[in-house]
Design an enzyme around this catalytic site. Structure first.
Site, PDB file in Angstrom:
ATOM      1  N   TYR A  78     -23.032  19.165  45.350  1.00 17.25           N
ATOM      2  CA  TYR A  78     -22.562  19.964  46.236  1.00 17.25           C
ATOM      3  C   TYR A  78     -22.200  21.522  45.971  1.00 17.25           C
ATOM      4  CZ  TYR A  78     -19.459  21.970  50.018  1.00 17.25           C
ATOM      5  OH  TYR A  78     -19.058  22.719  51.228  1.00 17.25           O
ATOM      6  N   ASP A  82     -22.834  24.549  38.043  1.00 14.35           N
ATOM      7  CA  ASP A  82     -21.952  24.898  39.072  1.00 14.35           C
ATOM      8  C   ASP A  82     -20.523  24.125  38.613  1.00 14.35           C
ATOM      9  OD1 ASP A  82     -20.111  24.245  41.057  1.00 14.35           O
ATOM     10  OD2 ASP A  82     -21.629  23.890  42.818  1.00 14.35           O
ATOM     11  N   LYS A 107     -11.829  26.885  42.339  1.00 10.86           N
ATOM     12  CA  LYS A 107     -10.875  25.966  42.404  1.00 10.86           C
ATOM     13  C   LYS A 107      -9.885  26.442  41.192  1.00 10.86           C
ATOM     14  CE  LYS A 107     -13.420  22.229  44.756  1.00 10.86           C
ATOM     15  NZ  LYS A 107     -13.245  22.258  46.115  1.00 10.86           N
TER      16      LYS A 107
END
Ligand SMILES: Cc1ncc(COP(=O)(O)O)c(C=O)c1O
Length: 683
Positions: A400, A482, A510
């Site tokens: 994702y 990622d 994050k």
């Protein structure tokens, strides 16, 4: 000079960060050093660590303790130890490893004495072969001349990495002496390779810590009195017996809750806010409506409170960013100070430089850095940069990567994304190198980059990531990791440090700011320089409160045992879940998978009931008992043993209900609200 040289590093495949893990209020390395200093005959203790920025923390630690430090190659350990010995003029090397916090100075002293008494008749003495002492008292003693021979003669990477392997392969070339014990204690495991070993050592320190530098005799006496301790790190699944016994306990009752305010606010939100949320994964469709709280108002450490005042142990942790804990004091303090000094200025702030410097120190691929707010900013910036750098358009992706057109167009949530854009990004399957090779074969010379989550639900198969690294280099495409999830979590330097594989570019977000909105693209200077021309610019790019939060967060991760804590607590959740799902006979339907710092609970519909119904039922029973369960464990530094224990007890109860529902086929009928819905699926 006779010196103990401790070869230490933070990286470890099985248990990163263990070197500084806490044992009775002291980092493991501190115990090892103290014990090594007490070995009779040893005049000094020297730390030999690596050049990796991730090991700065060890060098700092050693310097604070007044120890001399030598830094060298991570993999050529022979060269590193030899460098240390030469540099500090060591004539006799006493080699100890940092994973032996129960090292017995008197036992090690026997090895030193044997070597010295032999004069020049022995090249090397050890107490490990044949093994009679417990594993974890390992001591090897040899001369500088012997080490020099190893340094000159050992050729193979394995012989360079494992310092005395060459000597054991060619024993005829060396004169070797042995120290053995009159009893065979080789089955005892006192070394720290895995979290369960650490638990064992902590248990020993808890019993003997007050009695100074206790030795093998005292530990054996404890084990004589409490033989169960030996079981702690014996089984492949540590604490397996404990998890099994949990399964036999009585059910945890529901806590009393009211959700009136949540439901009232939800009704108002539905009139004003499409989907009732800003983030789909936090929205009403992801929780059993009627049972789940809808609005949270407060968090402290690993706990959150909903708008009605009900308390939960939090596992989504804001979808991962809150890596230290809610309202974590060291972060909150700097944030408050920065808010008073100003949040957004009209010129750059010095923290931009400071945080960029820190990232280049700890992240292997990072030579330059640009900041952003969301993970999607970072991944989209990296993709645009890769296209500009290569002059190609096609992107291969895996995992994702956020809400922007170039990625979300590959999913079922692709409304509004032009077909032309959709056709430029092609997903491939994790652990399926053929699926990526096909993309290159079908689009020769057109693939700009492979962007991927280095690890997702399952672990990479042997050679998979290395193969992708070779393929991208060979094809002239960039490799982008990622690391929005893996960054600052799997290891300080992210998955690239953990796997020892460096991409061209990487994206972070994050965990970087403990919940404050900050993200980053980092990578090779030659590529990153192109951001001079590639447009990547936004009003809040250098917003200072989040930079201050990032600075404080990374400092905590760097200087405390954050990473090892995530591994430890995550492993307990994962193992506990799986042992109990087997005990209740539902392991075929539900399992907890992934590396411990972030695990995912999977549900399968093999039993005839749809997976999301099973997940909804499990979630419902957790929510009713004060666990905010959304399907994964983003463990944080504040999840303590009490939280984990409480969670596993609740899981045990939820699992029992799930098992019964699967057996009777009535999971849907047990739901007290609307089941969880999917957000999207790959097209
Ligand atoms: C691996 C990965 N990449 C990118 C993103 C997008 O980040 P954001 O939601 O901050 O835009 C996410 C978000 O969950 C993610 O998990």
């Amino acid at each position: 000079m006779i010196a103990a040289i401790v070869q230490a590093r933070m990286g470890s495949t099985r248990f990163p960060g263990k070197t500084l893990a806490d044992i009775a209020g002291e980092p493991m390395l501190g115990h090892v050093v103290d014990r090594a200093k007490r070995i009779p005959g040893v005049e000094e203790v020297i730390i030999a660590t690596t050049d990796n920025p991730g090991d700065d923390i060890l060098a700092d630690f050693a310097e604070r303790r007044g120890l001399r430090v030598h830094r060298g190659s991570e993999l050529d350990v022979v060269d590193r130890i030899y460098g240390a010995a030469r540099h500090f003029k060591v004539s006799v090397i006493v080699r100890v490893t940092p994973d032996c916090p129960l090292l017995d100075p008197q036992v090690s002293g026997l090895v030193v004495r044997r070597f010295l008494e032999a004069g020049s008749s022995l090249d090397y003495v050890c107490n490990t072969e044949p093994r009679t002492f417990p594993d974890g008292l390992d001591t090897e003693v040899f001369s500088l001349e012997t080490l020099e021979r190893l340094w000159r003669e050992a050729r193979l990477p394995s012989e360079r990495e494992h310092v005395t392997l060459y000597l054991w392969k060619y024993p005829e070339k060396f004169r070797v002496g042995h120290v053995t014990y009159h009893r065979d204690l080789s089955r005892l495991r006192w070394t720290v390779d895995e979290p369960s070993d650490l638990e064992f050592v902590r248990a020993i320190y808890a019993r003997l810590g007050g009695s100074g530098c206790f030795g093998m005799g005292e530990v054996l006496a404890v084990l004589e009195r409490e033989p169960d301790l030996i079981e702690m790190n014996k089984s492949r699944i540590p604490n397996e017996g404990y998890y099994r016994s949990l399964a036999k306990e009585i059910a945890v009752p529901c806590v009393e809750r009211r959700l009136t305010m949540s439901h009232g606010l939800k009704a108002r939100a539905e009139l004003l806010i499409p989907s009732g949320t800003q983030t789909l994964s936090k929205g009403p469709t992801q929780f059993v409506q009627g049972v789940a709280p809808v609005f949270l108002t407060r968090g402290s450490g690993s706990h959150v409170w909903d708008v009605d005042g009900n308390e939960y142990i939090d596992y989504p942790m804001g979808l991962g960013p809150v890596i230290l804990g809610h309202n974590y004091p060291a972060v909150t303090e700097v944030v408050v100070e920065q808010a008073k000094a100003g949040v957004t200025f009209s010129l750059p702030h010095p923290l931009e430089v400071e945080v960029a410097e820190v990232l280049t120190e700890i992240i292997p691929c990072a030579e330059m850095v640009r900041f952003a707010k969301n993970g999607s900013d970072a991944t989209s910036g990296a993709v645009r940069l890769a296209r500009a750098y290569t002059g190609r358009d096609i992107i291969a992706c895996c995992g994702y990567h956020g809400w922007q057109d170039w990625y979300i167009g590959t999913t079922t949530r692709n409304r509004g994304v032009p077909k032309a854009v959709q056709s430029l990004t092609i997903p491939f399957e994790y652990n399926n190198i053929d699926s990526l090779q096909r993309i290159f074969a079908n689009h020769p010379g057109q693939v700009a980059a492979v962007i991927m989550e280095p690890v997702g639900v399952v672990e990479p198969q042997q050679g998979f990531l290395e193969h992708i690294r070779e393929l991208t280099t060979g094809e002239g495409a960039l490799l982008i990791f990622d690391e929005i999830i893996t960054g600052f979590r799997l290891a300080l330097g992210g998955a690239q440090e953990f796997f020892g594989l460096t991409p061209d570019l990487a994206c972070f977000g994050k965990g970087m700011g403990n919940g404050y909105p900050i993200a980053a693209v980092a990578g090779r200077r030659e590529i990153m320089k192109l951001f001079d021309e590639v447009f990547f610019s936004f009003t809040f790019g250098g917003e200072v409160v989040s930079l201050a939060a990032a600075c404080a967060t990374i400092k905590e991760i760097r200087t405390k045992n954050v990473i090892s804590h995530l591994w430890e607590q995550g492993q307990k959740l994962r193992d506990g879940y799986n042992v109990m799902s087997k005990e209740f006979g539902v392991h075929g339907s539900t399992a907890c998978v992934g590396y411990p710092p972030r695990t995912i609970v999977t549900f399968k519909d093999g039993s005839g009931t749809e997976a999301l119904i099973l997940k909804s039922l499990f979630q419902q029973e957790c929510l009713k008992r004060g666990i905010l369960f959304s399907g994964n464990h983003n463990v944080c530094f504040s999840h303590n043993n009490h939280d984990i224990d409480r969670t596993l007890r609740v899981y045990r109860t939820a699992m029992e209900i799930l098992a019964e529902a699967i057996e009777k086929g009535d999971a849907l009928g047990r739901l007290e609200g609307k089941p969880v819905e999917p957000i999207f699926r790959p097209v």
